[in-house]
Design an enzyme around this catalytic site. Structure first.
Site, PDB file in Angstrom:
ATOM      1  N   GLN A 190     -51.779 -47.793 -34.905  1.00  0.00           N
ATOM      2  CA  GLN A 190     -52.790 -47.180 -35.549  1.00  0.00           C
ATOM      3  C   GLN A 190     -52.025 -45.926 -35.937  1.00  0.00           C
ATOM      4  O   GLN A 190     -51.314 -45.148 -35.427  1.00  0.00           O
ATOM      5  CB  GLN A 190     -53.795 -46.798 -34.181  1.00  0.00           C
ATOM      6  CG  GLN A 190     -54.263 -45.308 -34.384  1.00  0.00           C
ATOM      7  CD  GLN A 190     -55.527 -45.179 -35.419  1.00  0.00           C
ATOM      8  OE1 GLN A 190     -55.939 -46.524 -35.815  1.00  0.00           O
ATOM      9  NE2 GLN A 190     -55.518 -43.966 -35.998  1.00  0.00           N
ATOM     10  N   THR A 191     -52.655 -45.444 -37.209  1.00  0.00           N
ATOM     11  CA  THR A 191     -52.427 -44.302 -37.775  1.00  0.00           C
ATOM     12  C   THR A 191     -53.431 -43.667 -38.490  1.00  0.00           C
ATOM     13  O   THR A 191     -54.174 -44.085 -39.179  1.00  0.00           O
ATOM     14  CB  THR A 191     -50.862 -44.275 -38.537  1.00  0.00           C
ATOM     15  OG1 THR A 191     -50.544 -42.892 -38.946  1.00  0.00           O
ATOM     16  CG2 THR A 191     -51.099 -45.077 -39.748  1.00  0.00           C
ATOM     17  N   HIS A 199     -43.064 -42.596 -36.498  1.00  0.00           N
ATOM     18  CA  HIS A 199     -43.764 -43.554 -36.532  1.00  0.00           C
ATOM     19  C   HIS A 199     -42.994 -44.783 -36.855  1.00  0.00           C
ATOM     20  O   HIS A 199     -43.095 -45.652 -36.342  1.00  0.00           O
ATOM     21  CB  HIS A 199     -44.662 -43.300 -37.819  1.00  0.00           C
ATOM     22  CG  HIS A 199     -45.739 -42.505 -37.780  1.00  0.00           C
ATOM     23  ND1 HIS A 199     -45.996 -41.495 -39.010  1.00  0.00           N
ATOM     24  CD2 HIS A 199     -46.641 -41.843 -36.757  1.00  0.00           C
ATOM     25  CE1 HIS A 199     -46.983 -40.774 -38.669  1.00  0.00           C
ATOM     26  NE2 HIS A 199     -47.233 -40.951 -37.299  1.00  0.00           N
ATOM     27  N   GLY A 284     -49.207 -43.952 -28.590  1.00  0.00           N
ATOM     28  CA  GLY A 284     -48.150 -42.622 -28.686  1.00  0.00           C
ATOM     29  C   GLY A 284     -48.685 -41.372 -27.937  1.00  0.00           C
ATOM     30  O   GLY A 284     -49.769 -41.462 -27.170  1.00  0.00           O
ATOM     31  N   ARG A 285     -47.917 -40.447 -28.000  1.00  0.00           N
ATOM     32  CA  ARG A 285     -48.390 -39.224 -27.347  1.00  0.00           C
ATOM     33  C   ARG A 285     -49.560 -38.533 -28.011  1.00  0.00           C
ATOM     34  O   ARG A 285     -49.586 -38.484 -29.301  1.00  0.00           O
ATOM     35  CB  ARG A 285     -47.187 -38.209 -27.554  1.00  0.00           C
ATOM     36  CG  ARG A 285     -47.124 -36.752 -26.831  1.00  0.00           C
ATOM     37  CD  ARG A 285     -46.077 -36.083 -26.993  1.00  0.00           C
ATOM     38  NE  ARG A 285     -46.144 -34.693 -26.263  1.00  0.00           N
ATOM     39  CZ  ARG A 285     -46.975 -33.755 -26.783  1.00  0.00           C
ATOM     40  NH1 ARG A 285     -47.444 -33.904 -27.958  1.00  0.00           N
ATOM     41  NH2 ARG A 285     -47.107 -32.557 -26.179  1.00  0.00           N
ATOM     42  N   ASP A 286     -50.659 -38.034 -27.329  1.00  0.00           N
ATOM     43  CA  ASP A 286     -51.817 -37.423 -28.033  1.00  0.00           C
ATOM     44  C   ASP A 286     -52.443 -38.260 -29.019  1.00  0.00           C
ATOM     45  O   ASP A 286     -52.672 -37.792 -29.880  1.00  0.00           O
ATOM     46  CB  ASP A 286     -51.313 -35.997 -28.540  1.00  0.00           C
ATOM     47  CG  ASP A 286     -52.595 -35.060 -28.547  1.00  0.00           C
ATOM     48  OD1 ASP A 286     -53.386 -35.319 -27.829  1.00  0.00           O
ATOM     49  OD2 ASP A 286     -52.624 -34.180 -29.378  1.00  0.00           O
ATOM     50  N   HIS A 287     -52.627 -39.477 -28.692  1.00  0.00           N
ATOM     51  CA  HIS A 287     -53.296 -40.551 -29.441  1.00  0.00           C
ATOM     52  C   HIS A 287     -54.436 -40.061 -29.882  1.00  0.00           C
ATOM     53  O   HIS A 287     -55.439 -39.753 -28.877  1.00  0.00           O
ATOM     54  CB  HIS A 287     -53.415 -41.850 -28.985  1.00  0.00           C
ATOM     55  CG  HIS A 287     -53.687 -43.012 -29.777  1.00  0.00           C
ATOM     56  ND1 HIS A 287     -53.171 -43.850 -30.204  1.00  0.00           N
ATOM     57  CD2 HIS A 287     -55.076 -43.196 -30.222  1.00  0.00           C
ATOM     58  CE1 HIS A 287     -53.782 -44.868 -30.929  1.00  0.00           C
ATOM     59  NE2 HIS A 287     -54.946 -44.229 -30.738  1.00  0.00           N
ATOM     60  N   ALA A 288     -54.825 -39.974 -31.065  1.00  0.00           N
ATOM     61  CA  ALA A 288     -56.074 -39.689 -31.601  1.00  0.00           C
ATOM     62  C   ALA A 288     -56.789 -38.193 -31.090  1.00  0.00           C
ATOM     63  O   ALA A 288     -57.846 -37.837 -31.153  1.00  0.00           O
ATOM     64  CB  ALA A 288     -57.354 -40.648 -31.180  1.00  0.00           C
ATOM     65  N   VAL A 320     -41.906 -38.673 -29.397  1.00  0.00           N
ATOM     66  CA  VAL A 320     -40.787 -38.990 -30.132  1.00  0.00           C
ATOM     67  C   VAL A 320     -40.178 -38.096 -30.946  1.00  0.00           C
ATOM     68  O   VAL A 320     -41.051 -37.272 -31.766  1.00  0.00           O
ATOM     69  CB  VAL A 320     -40.977 -40.445 -30.944  1.00  0.00           C
ATOM     70  CG1 VAL A 320     -39.986 -40.946 -31.602  1.00  0.00           C
ATOM     71  CG2 VAL A 320     -41.569 -41.321 -30.046  1.00  0.00           C
TER      72      VAL A 320
END
Ligand SMILES: [Zn+2]
Length: 385
Positions: A190-191, A199, A284-288, A320
Protein backbone atom coordinates in the site's frame (compact mmCIF):
# COMPACT_ATOMS: atom_id res chain seq x y z
CA UNK A 1 -6.95 -19.18 -5.39
CA UNK A 2 -4.62 -19.37 -2.40
CA UNK A 3 -6.72 -16.89 -0.38
CA UNK A 4 -10.49 -16.44 -0.21
CA UNK A 5 -12.00 -12.97 -0.22
CA UNK A 6 -12.85 -11.61 3.23
CA UNK A 7 -16.12 -13.19 4.32
CA UNK A 8 -15.66 -16.16 1.94
CA UNK A 9 -16.95 -14.87 -1.38
CA UNK A 10 -16.23 -11.99 -3.70
CA UNK A 11 -19.22 -9.66 -3.63
CA UNK A 12 -20.61 -8.86 -7.09
CA UNK A 13 -23.12 -6.01 -7.19
CA UNK A 14 -22.65 -4.92 -10.79
CA UNK A 15 -26.01 -5.27 -12.56
CA UNK A 16 -25.95 -7.96 -15.28
CA UNK A 17 -25.96 -6.47 -18.78
CA UNK A 18 -29.39 -7.96 -19.66
CA UNK A 19 -31.03 -6.25 -16.64
CA UNK A 20 -29.23 -2.95 -16.86
CA UNK A 21 -31.59 -1.12 -19.24
CA UNK A 22 -34.66 -2.24 -17.28
CA UNK A 23 -33.08 -1.11 -14.00
CA UNK A 24 -32.06 2.25 -15.50
CA UNK A 25 -35.69 2.81 -16.62
CA UNK A 26 -37.00 1.83 -13.18
CA UNK A 27 -34.43 4.12 -11.57
CA UNK A 28 -35.98 7.13 -13.32
CA UNK A 29 -39.08 6.63 -11.15
CA UNK A 30 -37.16 6.39 -7.87
CA UNK A 31 -36.24 9.29 -5.58
CA UNK A 32 -32.67 10.48 -6.18
CA UNK A 33 -29.65 10.47 -3.92
CA UNK A 34 -26.68 12.47 -5.13
CA UNK A 35 -23.23 11.05 -4.51
CA UNK A 36 -19.98 13.00 -4.38
CA UNK A 37 -16.76 11.74 -5.93
CA UNK A 38 -15.55 9.70 -2.93
CA UNK A 39 -18.94 8.07 -2.45
CA UNK A 40 -19.02 7.10 -6.14
CA UNK A 41 -15.57 5.53 -5.85
CA UNK A 42 -16.77 3.48 -2.88
CA UNK A 43 -19.99 2.54 -4.69
CA UNK A 44 -17.81 1.02 -7.39
CA UNK A 45 -15.50 -0.63 -4.83
CA UNK A 46 -18.48 -2.27 -3.12
CA UNK A 47 -19.94 -3.38 -6.46
CA UNK A 48 -16.77 -5.11 -7.68
CA UNK A 49 -16.09 -6.77 -4.33
CA UNK A 50 -13.09 -4.67 -3.26
CA UNK A 51 -14.86 -4.09 0.06
CA UNK A 52 -16.23 -7.66 0.45
CA UNK A 53 -18.20 -8.69 2.46
CA UNK A 54 -19.97 -5.29 2.19
CA UNK A 55 -22.87 -5.38 -0.26
CA UNK A 56 -23.84 -1.77 0.27
CA UNK A 57 -23.42 1.32 2.37
CA UNK A 58 -23.56 0.72 6.10
CA UNK A 59 -26.73 0.94 8.18
CA UNK A 60 -26.67 2.51 11.63
CA UNK A 61 -26.34 -0.92 13.25
CA UNK A 62 -23.36 -1.74 11.03
CA UNK A 63 -21.62 1.57 11.67
CA UNK A 64 -22.09 1.24 15.42
CA UNK A 65 -20.76 -2.32 15.56
CA UNK A 66 -17.79 -1.47 13.31
CA UNK A 67 -16.96 1.65 15.33
CA UNK A 68 -17.27 -0.03 18.73
CA UNK A 69 -16.06 -3.58 18.07
CA UNK A 70 -14.54 -3.67 14.58
CA UNK A 71 -17.14 -6.29 13.67
CA UNK A 72 -19.98 -6.38 11.19
CA UNK A 73 -23.27 -7.80 12.55
CA UNK A 74 -22.52 -11.03 10.59
CA UNK A 75 -19.38 -11.53 12.70
CA UNK A 76 -16.80 -10.49 10.10
CA UNK A 77 -14.01 -8.10 11.07
CA UNK A 78 -14.32 -4.63 9.54
CA UNK A 79 -12.55 -1.56 10.83
CA UNK A 80 -13.80 1.54 8.98
CA UNK A 81 -17.28 2.89 8.30
CA UNK A 82 -18.28 2.94 4.62
CA UNK A 83 -20.99 5.57 4.49
CA UNK A 84 -23.34 7.26 2.07
CA UNK A 85 -23.47 10.63 3.82
CA UNK A 86 -25.78 13.54 3.08
CA UNK A 87 -25.65 17.12 4.29
CA UNK A 88 -29.45 17.54 4.33
CA UNK A 89 -32.04 15.11 5.71
CA UNK A 90 -32.58 12.72 2.76
CA UNK A 91 -36.14 12.57 1.46
CA UNK A 92 -36.24 8.80 1.21
CA UNK A 93 -37.57 6.10 3.52
CA UNK A 94 -36.42 2.63 4.45
CA UNK A 95 -37.99 -0.09 2.35
CA UNK A 96 -38.00 1.79 -0.95
CA UNK A 97 -35.32 2.05 -3.62
CA UNK A 98 -33.42 5.18 -4.60
CA UNK A 99 -31.47 6.12 -7.71
CA UNK A 100 -27.86 7.00 -6.96
CA UNK A 101 -26.83 9.85 -9.25
CA UNK A 102 -23.41 11.24 -10.01
CA UNK A 103 -22.40 14.90 -10.00
CA UNK A 104 -23.80 15.34 -13.53
CA UNK A 105 -27.15 13.88 -12.45
CA UNK A 106 -26.74 10.60 -14.33
CA UNK A 107 -28.00 7.41 -12.64
CA UNK A 108 -25.08 5.18 -11.71
CA UNK A 109 -26.68 2.78 -9.27
CA UNK A 110 -29.65 1.68 -7.21
CA UNK A 111 -29.77 1.70 -3.43
CA UNK A 112 -32.21 -0.63 -1.64
CA UNK A 113 -32.75 1.61 1.36
CA UNK A 114 -32.59 -0.28 4.65
CA UNK A 115 -31.89 2.63 6.97
CA UNK A 116 -32.01 6.42 6.99
CA UNK A 117 -30.28 7.87 10.03
CA UNK A 118 -28.35 10.65 11.67
CA UNK A 119 -24.74 10.24 12.70
CA UNK A 120 -23.08 11.54 15.84
CA UNK A 121 -20.00 12.59 13.88
CA UNK A 122 -17.69 13.67 16.74
CA UNK A 123 -18.41 10.42 18.63
CA UNK A 124 -17.83 8.37 15.48
CA UNK A 125 -14.60 10.27 14.79
CA UNK A 126 -13.28 9.57 18.30
CA UNK A 127 -14.01 5.86 17.97
CA UNK A 128 -12.59 5.43 14.46
CA UNK A 129 -9.86 8.10 14.22
CA UNK A 130 -9.06 8.44 17.93
CA UNK A 131 -9.71 12.18 17.69
CA UNK A 132 -12.54 14.59 16.88
CA UNK A 133 -10.15 17.34 15.79
CA UNK A 134 -10.78 18.93 12.40
CA UNK A 135 -7.01 19.32 11.99
CA UNK A 136 -7.08 15.59 11.17
CA UNK A 137 -7.75 15.40 7.39
CA UNK A 138 -9.87 12.22 7.67
CA UNK A 139 -12.04 13.68 10.42
CA UNK A 140 -12.37 16.92 8.50
CA UNK A 141 -13.63 15.01 5.44
CA UNK A 142 -16.04 12.96 7.59
CA UNK A 143 -17.57 16.16 9.00
CA UNK A 144 -17.79 17.93 5.66
CA UNK A 145 -19.77 15.10 4.07
CA UNK A 146 -22.72 15.64 6.42
CA UNK A 147 -24.41 14.13 9.45
CA UNK A 148 -27.15 12.19 7.66
CA UNK A 149 -26.64 8.78 6.11
CA UNK A 150 -28.51 6.17 4.12
CA UNK A 151 -27.66 2.50 4.32
CA UNK A 152 -28.56 -0.51 2.23
CA UNK A 153 -27.50 -2.88 -0.55
CA UNK A 154 -26.44 -1.36 -3.83
CA UNK A 155 -26.41 -2.33 -7.47
CA UNK A 156 -24.04 -0.62 -9.88
CA UNK A 157 -25.62 0.23 -13.24
CA UNK A 158 -22.85 2.34 -14.79
CA UNK A 159 -19.20 2.55 -13.89
CA UNK A 160 -18.75 6.15 -12.72
CA UNK A 161 -16.54 8.41 -14.81
CA UNK A 162 -13.34 9.28 -12.99
CA UNK A 163 -9.77 10.22 -13.73
CA UNK A 164 -8.39 7.02 -12.20
CA UNK A 165 -10.18 4.68 -14.61
CA UNK A 166 -7.14 3.73 -16.70
CA UNK A 167 -5.22 2.64 -13.58
CA UNK A 168 -7.78 0.57 -11.66
CA UNK A 169 -8.35 -3.18 -11.84
CA UNK A 170 -11.15 -5.15 -10.18
CA UNK A 171 -10.46 -7.92 -7.64
CA UNK A 172 -11.76 -10.45 -10.17
CA UNK A 173 -9.19 -9.19 -12.72
CA UNK A 174 -6.22 -9.25 -10.34
CA UNK A 175 -7.17 -12.72 -9.07
CA UNK A 176 -7.17 -14.02 -12.66
CA UNK A 177 -3.87 -12.29 -13.37
CA UNK A 178 -2.17 -13.73 -10.27
CA UNK A 179 -3.47 -17.21 -11.14
CA UNK A 180 -2.27 -16.88 -14.77
CA UNK A 181 1.19 -16.04 -13.49
CA UNK A 182 1.09 -19.11 -11.26
CA UNK A 183 1.58 -17.10 -8.08
CA UNK A 184 0.64 -19.00 -4.94
CA UNK A 185 1.73 -16.17 -2.66
CA UNK A 186 1.29 -12.47 -3.40
CA UNK A 187 2.51 -9.68 -1.17
CA UNK A 188 0.60 -6.41 -1.46
CA UNK A 189 2.14 -2.99 -0.93
CA UNK A 190 0.00 0.00 0.00
CA UNK A 191 1.21 3.52 -0.69
CA UNK A 192 -0.04 7.03 -1.35
CA UNK A 193 3.24 8.31 -2.74
CA UNK A 194 5.72 7.77 -5.58
CA UNK A 195 8.42 5.26 -4.61
CA UNK A 196 11.44 6.32 -2.58
CA UNK A 197 14.30 4.11 -1.41
CA UNK A 198 12.60 2.97 1.80
CA UNK A 199 9.54 1.86 -0.19
CA UNK A 200 11.82 0.01 -2.56
CA UNK A 201 13.53 -1.77 0.36
CA UNK A 202 10.12 -3.03 1.53
CA UNK A 203 9.06 -4.03 -1.99
CA UNK A 204 12.25 -6.03 -2.53
CA UNK A 205 11.62 -7.68 0.83
CA UNK A 206 8.19 -8.63 -0.56
CA UNK A 207 9.79 -10.05 -3.71
CA UNK A 208 12.06 -12.19 -1.49
CA UNK A 209 9.21 -13.73 0.50
CA UNK A 210 6.41 -14.16 -2.07
CA UNK A 211 5.92 -15.33 -5.66
CA UNK A 212 4.63 -11.95 -6.73
CA UNK A 213 4.48 -8.31 -5.64
CA UNK A 214 1.24 -6.36 -5.99
CA UNK A 215 1.88 -2.60 -5.83
CA UNK A 216 -1.50 -1.01 -5.18
CA UNK A 217 -1.27 2.76 -4.60
CA UNK A 218 -4.30 4.65 -3.33
CA UNK A 219 -5.58 6.99 -6.02
CA UNK A 220 -8.27 9.24 -4.69
CA UNK A 221 -8.61 12.23 -2.48
CA UNK A 222 -5.53 12.84 -0.42
CA UNK A 223 -3.95 15.68 1.49
CA UNK A 224 -3.14 18.79 -0.53
CA UNK A 225 0.59 18.16 -0.36
CA UNK A 226 0.46 14.52 -1.50
CA UNK A 227 1.53 13.77 -5.09
CA UNK A 228 -1.16 13.39 -7.77
CA UNK A 229 -2.10 9.96 -9.14
CA UNK A 230 -0.49 10.47 -12.53
CA UNK A 231 2.91 11.20 -10.94
CA UNK A 232 2.67 8.22 -8.56
CA UNK A 233 1.80 5.79 -11.35
CA UNK A 234 4.36 7.14 -13.84
CA UNK A 235 7.12 6.90 -11.23
CA UNK A 236 6.14 3.32 -10.47
CA UNK A 237 6.01 2.35 -14.15
CA UNK A 238 9.55 3.66 -14.51
CA UNK A 239 10.82 1.91 -11.38
CA UNK A 240 9.28 -1.42 -12.43
CA UNK A 241 10.46 -1.19 -16.04
CA UNK A 242 14.05 -0.34 -15.15
CA UNK A 243 14.73 -2.00 -11.81
CA UNK A 244 12.25 -4.80 -11.00
CA UNK A 245 11.69 -8.25 -12.52
CA UNK A 246 8.60 -7.16 -14.45
CA UNK A 247 7.01 -10.60 -14.58
CA UNK A 248 6.95 -10.69 -10.78
CA UNK A 249 5.19 -7.37 -10.24
CA UNK A 250 1.63 -6.15 -10.85
CA UNK A 251 0.85 -2.43 -10.58
CA UNK A 252 -2.74 -1.18 -10.28
CA UNK A 253 -4.44 1.74 -8.57
CA UNK A 254 -7.01 1.56 -5.79
CA UNK A 255 -9.47 4.41 -6.28
CA UNK A 256 -10.67 5.34 -2.81
CA UNK A 257 -9.99 8.26 -0.50
CA UNK A 258 -7.22 8.10 2.07
CA UNK A 259 -8.84 8.26 5.52
CA UNK A 260 -5.58 8.72 7.48
CA UNK A 261 -7.15 6.52 10.18
CA UNK A 262 -3.81 4.93 11.12
CA UNK A 263 -4.26 1.49 12.74
CA UNK A 264 -7.91 1.09 11.72
CA UNK A 265 -7.04 1.96 8.14
CA UNK A 266 -4.19 -0.57 8.18
CA UNK A 267 -6.78 -3.27 8.92
CA UNK A 268 -9.07 -1.93 6.21
CA UNK A 269 -6.19 -1.83 3.70
CA UNK A 270 -5.31 -5.44 4.55
CA UNK A 271 -8.91 -6.64 4.07
CA UNK A 272 -9.15 -4.87 0.72
CA UNK A 273 -5.87 -6.40 -0.52
CA UNK A 274 -7.03 -9.86 0.56
CA UNK A 275 -10.09 -9.28 -1.62
CA UNK A 276 -7.80 -8.50 -4.55
CA UNK A 277 -6.08 -11.86 -4.00
CA UNK A 278 -3.03 -10.95 -1.91
CA UNK A 279 -1.85 -13.50 0.66
CA UNK A 280 0.51 -11.09 2.46
CA UNK A 281 0.32 -7.41 3.28
CA UNK A 282 3.19 -5.14 4.32
CA UNK A 283 2.49 -2.76 7.20
CA UNK A 284 5.29 -0.32 7.82
CA UNK A 285 5.88 2.24 10.52
CA UNK A 286 2.95 4.65 11.05
CA UNK A 287 0.85 3.03 8.31
CA UNK A 288 -1.87 5.43 7.06
CA UNK A 289 -0.94 7.84 9.82
CA UNK A 290 -0.88 11.61 9.67
CA UNK A 291 0.98 14.14 11.83
CA UNK A 292 1.43 12.79 15.36
CA UNK A 293 -2.08 11.39 15.73
CA UNK A 294 -1.00 7.75 16.11
CA UNK A 295 1.70 5.82 17.85
CA UNK A 296 3.93 4.64 14.95
CA UNK A 297 3.45 1.01 15.98
CA UNK A 298 -0.28 1.12 16.75
CA UNK A 299 -0.85 -0.10 13.17
CA UNK A 300 1.19 -3.23 14.00
CA UNK A 301 -0.36 -3.93 17.38
CA UNK A 302 -3.97 -3.63 16.19
CA UNK A 303 -3.60 -6.90 14.25
CA UNK A 304 -2.92 -8.74 17.54
CA UNK A 305 -6.10 -7.44 19.14
CA UNK A 306 -8.64 -7.98 16.35
CA UNK A 307 -11.83 -9.80 17.41
CA UNK A 308 -10.90 -12.51 14.86
CA UNK A 309 -7.70 -13.05 12.86
CA UNK A 310 -7.62 -12.11 9.16
CA UNK A 311 -6.79 -14.71 6.50
CA UNK A 312 -4.15 -12.41 4.99
CA UNK A 313 -0.70 -12.57 6.63
CA UNK A 314 0.57 -9.24 7.93
CA UNK A 315 4.27 -8.51 7.34
CA UNK A 316 5.17 -5.95 10.00
CA UNK A 317 8.21 -3.82 9.29
CA UNK A 318 9.76 -1.23 11.57
CA UNK A 319 11.37 2.08 10.68
CA UNK A 320 13.41 1.96 7.45
CA UNK A 321 16.12 4.60 6.88
CA UNK A 322 19.46 5.21 5.22
CA UNK A 323 22.40 4.45 7.52
CA UNK A 324 25.73 6.06 6.67
CA UNK A 325 27.68 3.44 8.65
CA UNK A 326 25.92 0.44 7.09
CA UNK A 327 26.18 2.34 3.81
CA UNK A 328 22.69 1.36 2.68
CA UNK A 329 18.99 1.37 3.43
CA UNK A 330 18.46 -0.58 6.63
CA UNK A 331 15.85 -1.04 9.34
CA UNK A 332 15.70 -1.12 13.10
CA UNK A 333 15.99 -4.90 12.80
CA UNK A 334 19.09 -4.90 10.60
CA UNK A 335 21.11 -1.87 11.76
CA UNK A 336 22.52 -1.67 15.31
CA UNK A 337 21.20 1.02 17.65
CA UNK A 338 24.75 2.39 18.01
CA UNK A 339 24.39 3.78 14.44
CA UNK A 340 21.38 5.84 15.44
CA UNK A 341 23.08 9.21 14.98
CA UNK A 342 24.18 8.29 11.45
CA UNK A 343 20.72 7.41 10.15
CA UNK A 344 18.77 9.60 7.72
CA UNK A 345 15.02 9.07 7.54
CA UNK A 346 13.70 8.60 4.01
CA UNK A 347 10.41 10.44 3.68
CA UNK A 348 8.50 11.94 0.80
CA UNK A 349 8.15 15.14 2.85
CA UNK A 350 11.95 15.59 2.80
CA UNK A 351 12.19 14.74 -0.90
CA UNK A 352 9.37 17.13 -1.76
CA UNK A 353 10.84 20.03 0.18
CA UNK A 354 14.23 19.53 -1.50
CA UNK A 355 12.56 19.53 -4.92
CA UNK A 356 10.52 22.63 -4.04
CA UNK A 357 13.74 24.38 -3.03
CA UNK A 358 15.17 23.58 -6.49
CA UNK A 359 17.60 20.99 -5.10
CA UNK A 360 18.18 17.44 -6.32
CA UNK A 361 17.39 14.89 -3.58
CA UNK A 362 20.40 12.62 -2.90
CA UNK A 363 20.38 9.12 -4.44
CA UNK A 364 20.12 7.48 -1.01
CA UNK A 365 16.63 9.00 -0.69
CA UNK A 366 15.31 8.49 -4.23
CA UNK A 367 16.61 6.96 -7.44
CA UNK A 368 17.99 9.72 -9.71
CA UNK A 369 16.00 8.21 -12.63
CA UNK A 370 12.72 9.11 -10.84
CA UNK A 371 13.53 12.71 -9.94
CA UNK A 372 12.36 14.08 -13.29
CA UNK A 373 8.89 12.53 -12.95
CA UNK A 374 8.50 14.00 -9.46
CA UNK A 375 9.66 17.43 -10.60
CA UNK A 376 7.08 17.38 -13.41
CA UNK A 377 4.45 16.30 -10.87
CA UNK A 378 5.23 19.24 -8.61
CA UNK A 379 5.17 21.66 -11.55
CA UNK A 380 1.83 20.19 -12.64
CA UNK A 381 0.30 20.61 -9.18
CA UNK A 382 1.65 24.17 -8.97
CA UNK A 383 -0.27 24.90 -12.18
CA UNK A 384 -3.36 23.30 -10.69
CA UNK A 385 -3.40 20.38 -13.15
ZN1 LIG B 1 23.62 1.08 10.39
Amino acid sequence: MPVDPHGGKLVQRVAPEQERQKLLREGERYPSLHADEETLLDLENIAVGAFSPLEGFMTREEVERVAAEMLLPNGEVFSLPVLFQQREPPRVVAGESAAIRDVQGQIVGILEIQDVYRLDLPALARQVYGTDSTSHPGVDLLYRKGEYAVGGRIQLLRFPTHRYRKWVMTPAQTRILFAQRGWRTVVAFQTRNPPHRAHEYLQRLGLEIADGLFIHPILGRKKEDDFDSETIMRAYQLLIARFYPQDRVVLAGLATAMRYAGPREAVFHAIVRQNFGATHFIVGRDHAGVGNFYNPYAAHRIFDTLPAPLAITIVKVGAVFHCAVCGEIASERTCPASHEMRRTSVTMTTIRSLLRAGKTPPPELIRPELVGVLQEGLEGSALGV
